[in-house]
Design a protein around this motif. Structure first.
Motif, mmCIF file in Angstrom:
data_model
loop_
_atom_site.group_PDB
_atom_site.id
_atom_site.type_symbol
_atom_site.label_atom_id
_atom_site.label_comp_id
_atom_site.label_asym_id
_atom_site.label_seq_id
_atom_site.Cartn_x
_atom_site.Cartn_y
_atom_site.Cartn_z
ATOM 1 N N LYS A 4 -1.787 2.552 -11.319
ATOM 2 C CA LYS A 4 -0.843 3.664 -11.248
ATOM 3 C C LYS A 4 -0.659 4.278 -12.635
ATOM 4 C CE LYS A 4 3.587 4.884 -9.113
ATOM 5 N NZ LYS A 4 4.728 4.377 -8.332
ATOM 6 N N VAL A 5 -0.891 5.577 -12.749
ATOM 7 C CA VAL A 5 -0.854 6.279 -14.032
ATOM 8 C C VAL A 5 0.172 7.410 -13.963
ATOM 9 C CG1 VAL A 5 -2.190 7.656 -15.687
ATOM 10 C CG2 VAL A 5 -3.285 5.746 -14.480
ATOM 11 N N LEU A 6 0.938 7.582 -15.054
ATOM 12 C CA LEU A 6 1.839 8.728 -15.186
ATOM 13 C C LEU A 6 1.237 9.707 -16.183
ATOM 14 C CD1 LEU A 6 4.570 10.180 -14.701
ATOM 15 C CD2 LEU A 6 5.487 8.850 -16.620
ATOM 16 N N VAL A 7 1.064 10.953 -15.756
ATOM 17 C CA VAL A 7 0.529 12.010 -16.627
ATOM 18 C C VAL A 7 1.678 12.943 -16.993
ATOM 19 C CG1 VAL A 7 -1.129 13.899 -16.854
ATOM 20 C CG2 VAL A 7 -1.726 11.868 -15.511
ATOM 21 N N VAL A 8 1.904 13.138 -18.299
ATOM 22 C CA VAL A 8 3.028 13.947 -18.767
ATOM 23 C C VAL A 8 2.520 15.075 -19.661
ATOM 24 C CG1 VAL A 8 5.301 13.919 -19.843
ATOM 25 C CG2 VAL A 8 4.396 11.814 -18.816
ATOM 26 N N ASP A 9 2.648 16.307 -19.193
ATOM 27 C CA ASP A 9 2.224 17.481 -19.962
ATOM 28 C C ASP A 9 2.904 18.692 -19.344
ATOM 29 O OD1 ASP A 9 0.694 19.670 -21.157
ATOM 30 O OD2 ASP A 9 -0.798 18.164 -21.695
ATOM 31 N N ASP A 10 3.338 19.643 -20.174
ATOM 32 C CA ASP A 10 3.997 20.828 -19.618
ATOM 33 C C ASP A 10 2.989 21.886 -19.183
ATOM 34 O OD1 ASP A 10 3.303 21.306 -22.272
ATOM 35 O OD2 ASP A 10 4.933 22.727 -22.592
ATOM 36 N N GLU A 11 1.698 21.675 -19.456
ATOM 37 C CA GLU A 11 0.662 22.601 -18.997
ATOM 38 C C GLU A 11 0.160 22.127 -17.632
ATOM 39 O OE1 GLU A 11 -2.183 24.049 -21.988
ATOM 40 O OE2 GLU A 11 -1.139 22.751 -23.420
ATOM 41 N N LYS A 12 0.603 22.795 -16.581
ATOM 42 C CA LYS A 12 0.365 22.309 -15.216
ATOM 43 C C LYS A 12 -1.110 22.277 -14.839
ATOM 44 C CE LYS A 12 4.965 23.220 -13.472
ATOM 45 N NZ LYS A 12 5.798 23.697 -12.360
ATOM 46 N N PHE A 20 -6.547 15.153 -10.545
ATOM 47 C CA PHE A 20 -7.680 15.207 -9.620
ATOM 48 C C PHE A 20 -8.771 14.224 -10.052
ATOM 49 C CE2 PHE A 20 -11.883 16.903 -8.524
ATOM 50 C CZ PHE A 20 -11.782 16.965 -7.142
ATOM 51 N N SER A 21 -9.081 14.221 -11.343
ATOM 52 C CA SER A 21 -10.151 13.368 -11.850
ATOM 53 C C SER A 21 -9.818 11.878 -11.705
ATOM 54 C CB SER A 21 -10.423 13.700 -13.320
ATOM 55 O OG SER A 21 -11.569 13.016 -13.775
ATOM 56 N N LEU A 22 -8.571 11.509 -12.009
ATOM 57 C CA LEU A 22 -8.179 10.101 -11.908
ATOM 58 C C LEU A 22 -8.118 9.653 -10.449
ATOM 59 C CD1 LEU A 22 -5.386 9.773 -14.644
ATOM 60 C CD2 LEU A 22 -7.835 9.262 -14.826
ATOM 61 N N GLU A 23 -7.678 10.551 -9.574
ATOM 62 C CA GLU A 23 -7.625 10.202 -8.150
ATOM 63 C C GLU A 23 -9.023 10.003 -7.577
ATOM 64 O OE1 GLU A 23 -3.350 12.137 -6.736
ATOM 65 O OE2 GLU A 23 -5.197 13.290 -6.436
ATOM 66 N N GLN A 24 -10.020 10.651 -8.182
ATOM 67 C CA GLN A 24 -11.407 10.433 -7.767
ATOM 68 C C GLN A 24 -11.841 9.003 -8.056
ATOM 69 O OE1 GLN A 24 -11.461 13.363 -5.918
ATOM 70 N NE2 GLN A 24 -13.645 13.174 -6.283
ATOM 71 N N ASP A 25 -11.196 8.374 -9.034
ATOM 72 C CA ASP A 25 -11.485 6.977 -9.382
ATOM 73 C C ASP A 25 -10.496 6.017 -8.704
ATOM 74 O OD1 ASP A 25 -13.516 7.925 -10.882
ATOM 75 O OD2 ASP A 25 -12.755 7.249 -12.827
ATOM 76 N N MET A 27 -7.272 6.013 -8.549
ATOM 77 C CA MET A 27 -6.021 5.710 -9.234
ATOM 78 C C MET A 27 -4.882 6.480 -8.569
ATOM 79 S SD MET A 27 -7.022 5.638 -13.276
ATOM 80 C CE MET A 27 -8.557 4.895 -13.839
ATOM 81 N N GLU A 28 -3.690 5.886 -8.601
ATOM 82 C CA GLU A 28 -2.501 6.564 -8.085
ATOM 83 C C GLU A 28 -1.856 7.302 -9.255
ATOM 84 O OE1 GLU A 28 1.763 5.349 -6.028
ATOM 85 O OE2 GLU A 28 0.102 3.920 -5.969
ATOM 86 N N VAL A 29 -1.577 8.593 -9.095
ATOM 87 C CA VAL A 29 -1.132 9.414 -10.224
ATOM 88 C C VAL A 29 0.217 10.078 -9.932
ATOM 89 C CG1 VAL A 29 -1.719 11.296 -11.799
ATOM 90 C CG2 VAL A 29 -3.541 9.869 -10.837
ATOM 91 N N ASP A 30 1.187 9.866 -10.836
ATOM 92 C CA ASP A 30 2.438 10.616 -10.827
ATOM 93 C C ASP A 30 2.394 11.623 -11.975
ATOM 94 O OD1 ASP A 30 3.425 9.256 -8.683
ATOM 95 O OD2 ASP A 30 4.784 7.966 -9.829
ATOM 96 N N CYS A 31 3.170 12.696 -11.859
ATOM 97 C CA CYS A 31 3.159 13.741 -12.890
ATOM 98 C C CYS A 31 4.579 14.084 -13.320
ATOM 99 C CB CYS A 31 2.482 15.006 -12.359
ATOM 100 S SG CYS A 31 0.816 14.725 -11.709
ATOM 101 N N ALA A 32 4.724 14.385 -14.605
ATOM 102 C CA ALA A 32 5.988 14.870 -15.148
ATOM 103 C C ALA A 32 5.672 16.002 -16.116
ATOM 104 C CB ALA A 32 6.741 13.745 -15.855
#
Length: 229
Positions: A4-12, A20-25, A27-32
């Motif tokens: 499970k990975v959290l990706v944090v960036d204000d550039e959507k 998308f790329s991590l989910e291809q591998d 991985m479970e991805v949350d975003c902030a």
């Protein structure tokens, strides 16, 4: 179990691409998208790794990283548009494990993530059996990542603790800066030996009564650093 990975960036668009790329591998991805949201999500969820941009609204990535380190040692990779060495070192001083400079290749980001996850798993598999080490008036709780000197707890970052733990568990053995970098940060770490010097300096400021005349972490000039029993 999926990582499970959290990706944090204000550039959507960047977040969408990484997700998308991590989910291809698998991985479970949350975003902030800002620092406050990221901090709240880390408090409420368990992540295997956090990708954290430095330039964020509300709280900067460095502030978020510093606050996360007060309660978690989850691996953190900083994303930064800045390429200056001091910014990279500053990020690592705040407790980050690695950094990637924008613009980046997503394959490089994925390779860094996988390398850090391998190291984390390996470290968990080879966890030292001795959970508490005492040497003179210094006591290390290896499982809890806590340091006590003369009964008083000293707050260290994860990397400061890892450096001290390695030296204390191998008293009087001199480690070169290159060796410490490889053993504590891993062979995949792209930084240089100045990172080690920064951490040793900050470590001494915290644990030594007189950092210029250290009692614990000594320098063997031209060779490296060691812990004196």
């Amino acid at each position: 179990m999926a990582k499970k990975v959290l990706v944090v960036d204000d550039e959507k668009l960047i977040v969408k691409g990484i997700r998308f790329s991590l989910e291809q591998d698998d991985m479970e991805v949350d975003c902030a998208y800002d620092g406050e949201e990221a901090l709240e999500m880390v408090k409420q969820n368990r992540y295997d790794l956090i990708l954290l941009d430095i330039m964020l609204p509300k709280l900067s990535g460095l502030e978020v990283c510093q606050q996360i380190r007060e309660f978690s040692d989850v691996p953190i990779v900083m994303l930064t548009a800045k390429g200056e060495d001091m910014d990279k070192i500053l990020g690592l001083e705040y407790g980050a494990d690695d950094y990637v400079t924008k613009p980046f290749n997503i394959l490089e980001v994925k390779a860094r993530i996988k390398a850090i996850m391998r190291r984390t798993m390996h470290k968990a598999d080879t966890e030292k059996k001795t959970s508490v080490v005492e040497s003179g008036d210094l006591k290390l709780d290896c499982d809890g990542k806590r340091l006590y000197i003369k009964g008083k707890e000293i707050n260290l970052t994860t990397k400061e603790f890892d450096v001290l733990e390695l030296l204390v568990l191998n008293p009087n053995k001199v480690y070169s800066r290159e060796n410490l970098l490889k053993l504590v940060w891993g062979t995949d770490y792209p930084g240089d030996v100045r990172t080690v010097d920064v951490h040793i300096r900050r470590l001494r400021e915290k644990i030594e009564e007189n950092p210029s005349e250290p009692k614990y972490v000594h320098t063997k000039w031209g060779v490296g650093y060691y812990y004196k029993e």
